[in-house]
Design an enzyme around this catalytic site. Sequence first.
Site, PDB file in Angstrom:
ATOM      1  N   GLU A  31       0.850  -1.192   0.000  1.00  0.00           N
ATOM      2  CA  GLU A  31       0.000   0.000   0.000  1.00  0.00           C
ATOM      3  C   GLU A  31       0.884   1.239   0.000  1.00  0.00           C
ATOM      4  OE1 GLU A  31      -2.331   2.803  -0.269  1.00  0.00           O
ATOM      5  OE2 GLU A  31      -3.430   0.895  -0.162  1.00  0.00           O
ATOM      6  N   LYS A  34      -2.449   5.459   2.901  1.00  0.00           N
ATOM      7  CA  LYS A  34      -2.971   4.966   4.170  1.00  0.00           C
ATOM      8  C   LYS A  34      -3.843   3.733   3.950  1.00  0.00           C
ATOM      9  CE  LYS A  34      -3.227   9.623   6.177  1.00  0.00           C
ATOM     10  NZ  LYS A  34      -4.159  10.673   6.677  1.00  0.00           N
ATOM     11  N   CYS A  39     -12.715   4.480   1.154  1.00  0.00           N
ATOM     12  CA  CYS A  39     -13.831   4.352   2.099  1.00  0.00           C
ATOM     13  C   CYS A  39     -13.481   4.933   3.464  1.00  0.00           C
ATOM     14  CB  CYS A  39     -14.235   2.889   2.245  1.00  0.00           C
ATOM     15  SG  CYS A  39     -15.512   2.628   3.491  1.00  0.00           S
ATOM     16  N   LYS A  48     -19.847   9.957   6.554  1.00  0.00           N
ATOM     17  CA  LYS A  48     -20.869   9.544   7.516  1.00  0.00           C
ATOM     18  C   LYS A  48     -20.733  10.290   8.836  1.00  0.00           C
ATOM     19  CE  LYS A  48     -22.098   7.159   4.248  1.00  0.00           C
ATOM     20  NZ  LYS A  48     -21.195   7.911   3.373  1.00  0.00           N
ATOM     21  N   GLY A 254     -18.759  10.734 -10.597  1.00  0.00           N
ATOM     22  CA  GLY A 254     -18.323   9.338 -10.617  1.00  0.00           C
ATOM     23  C   GLY A 254     -16.828   9.195 -10.411  1.00  0.00           C
ATOM     24  N   ARG A 255     -16.363   7.950 -10.433  1.00  0.00           N
ATOM     25  CA  ARG A 255     -14.974   7.637 -10.154  1.00  0.00           C
ATOM     26  C   ARG A 255     -14.414   6.743 -11.254  1.00  0.00           C
ATOM     27  NH1 ARG A 255     -13.717   8.883  -4.927  1.00  0.00           N
ATOM     28  NH2 ARG A 255     -11.930   7.498  -4.951  1.00  0.00           N
ATOM     29  N   ASP A 292     -13.346  -1.510  -6.205  1.00  0.00           N
ATOM     30  CA  ASP A 292     -13.667  -0.458  -7.167  1.00  0.00           C
ATOM     31  C   ASP A 292     -12.959  -0.617  -8.504  1.00  0.00           C
ATOM     32  OD1 ASP A 292     -15.210   0.670  -5.213  1.00  0.00           O
ATOM     33  OD2 ASP A 292     -14.183   2.606  -5.177  1.00  0.00           O
ATOM     34  N   ALA A 300     -18.103  -0.395  -0.264  1.00  0.00           N
ATOM     35  CA  ALA A 300     -17.129  -1.091   0.577  1.00  0.00           C
ATOM     36  C   ALA A 300     -17.587  -2.493   0.928  1.00  0.00           C
ATOM     37  CB  ALA A 300     -16.862  -0.284   1.849  1.00  0.00           C
ATOM     38  N   HIS A 423     -41.772  -5.463  18.936  1.00  0.00           N
ATOM     39  CA  HIS A 423     -42.596  -4.257  18.956  1.00  0.00           C
ATOM     40  C   HIS A 423     -42.316  -3.485  20.241  1.00  0.00           C
ATOM     41  CE1 HIS A 423     -46.100  -1.650  18.415  1.00  0.00           C
ATOM     42  NE2 HIS A 423     -46.343  -1.841  19.711  1.00  0.00           N
TER      43      HIS A 423
END
Length: 447
Positions: A31, A34, A39, A48, A254-255, A292, A300, A423
């Site tokens: 990688e 990070k 996501c 979020k 978009g991506r 992706d 994700a 309920h």
Amino acid sequence: MYDVVVVGGGPAGYVAAIKAAMLGGNVAIVESDKFGGTCLNRGCIPTKIYTENVEMLEAIKEFSKRGISVNIEGQDIKKAIKYKNRVTKKLVAGVEGLLKSYGVKIFKAKATVKNANEIVLENGEVLSTASVIIATGSKVSKTDIKGVLTSTEALELEEVPETMAIVGSDFIAIEFAEIFNSRGSKVTVISSTDEILTDIDREVSTALKRILAKKGIEILTNEEADTFVEADDKVIVKIADKEIKFDKVLLALGREANLNVLENLNVKIENGFVSVNDKMETSIKGIYAVGDVTGIDMTAHAAFAMGEVAAQNAMGRKAKFKGQASPKCLYTVPQVASVGLTEEEARKYYNIKVSKFSFAANGKALTESATDGFVKVITDEKYGEILGVHIIGKKATELVNEAAILKSLEVPADEAADIIFAHPTISEVLKEALADINNNSIHTPKK
């Protein structure tokens, strides 16, 4: 010699690495940025955090009706950014800790996939492997025009623009529209299509559009934003024969796949994404692609599933990716979520039944002042198979998981409606919608 080398540490990549290690593999992951990918660092989690702020502010507006007095001083955007960064930093560290706990060898470097058995790092080191899993994700296109932002840049914007145009009408566009509207920006969404969110059920997108308009978000449909020009610290957007000035413009169109690691590899590419079969294997044996970069389902949770499938196949197991019951989630207020076919799609292939049940008729929704929205169920008329469930309302992104389980297990609607739901819960909206397919909803007036 590794059994599997994963290139990319986002949701698809780190899950693939852990799964392969669980199966006894000697695994490495490479990688260059990070861990957690788009996501965790620039997408799902950061947005979020901000949309949760929107929901809290919406809830506070209801406090006075409940006899609660609260003074709102406004939003401190710099503090919100710091909070976001603390959360993402903690999660990034958690991903690295997970990888290390399973004995996955971590390489923090840029890499190139030479072939199915060799990964070349930027320092010239070559990693030998039996299989490769490509999980390099996606990226947004940038522009050099001052004031025109990508979603990544919008996350870090410390000042609140008085006016903002959002070009595009997908999930990213609509979430940011609510975020900046809650901060006090006058937001205009510019959609080239006749509706927003064209990949969800039309009835749901129309309902959300009305709710957003009530909040003061302007939505222009069937419009092309052709030109962006800097002028006196403003951005001029040309729409048809009009030129409109905005303080900021967010491009949400978009991506595209990150394909740099494949520049020396003759792997099959279709429509800009890596082509794979249901085993997540590319056109080159021993090389898999997930998440992706495949363009199959740019969420994700789908990436997690793809990563596990690829890892199993790379380790000699047999697994297939089944995305028919993968949910779609939008974190607006109210939330939107769905699984399966829209009504428009279902009518092309089936004779269908459609039922709906409103949040306004649910006791728990009333206690939470969350009466906007409905659950819509679409079934095959002959067998009662659940073809699609579409939800707009509070906790829709949680509720959709129940629908996804029913669809995945192929539980007919009438059997699902016989399940006893607790309920009072908002989940009962789903139960009533399922029952109403056959006119058995106790809480629906006689038709």
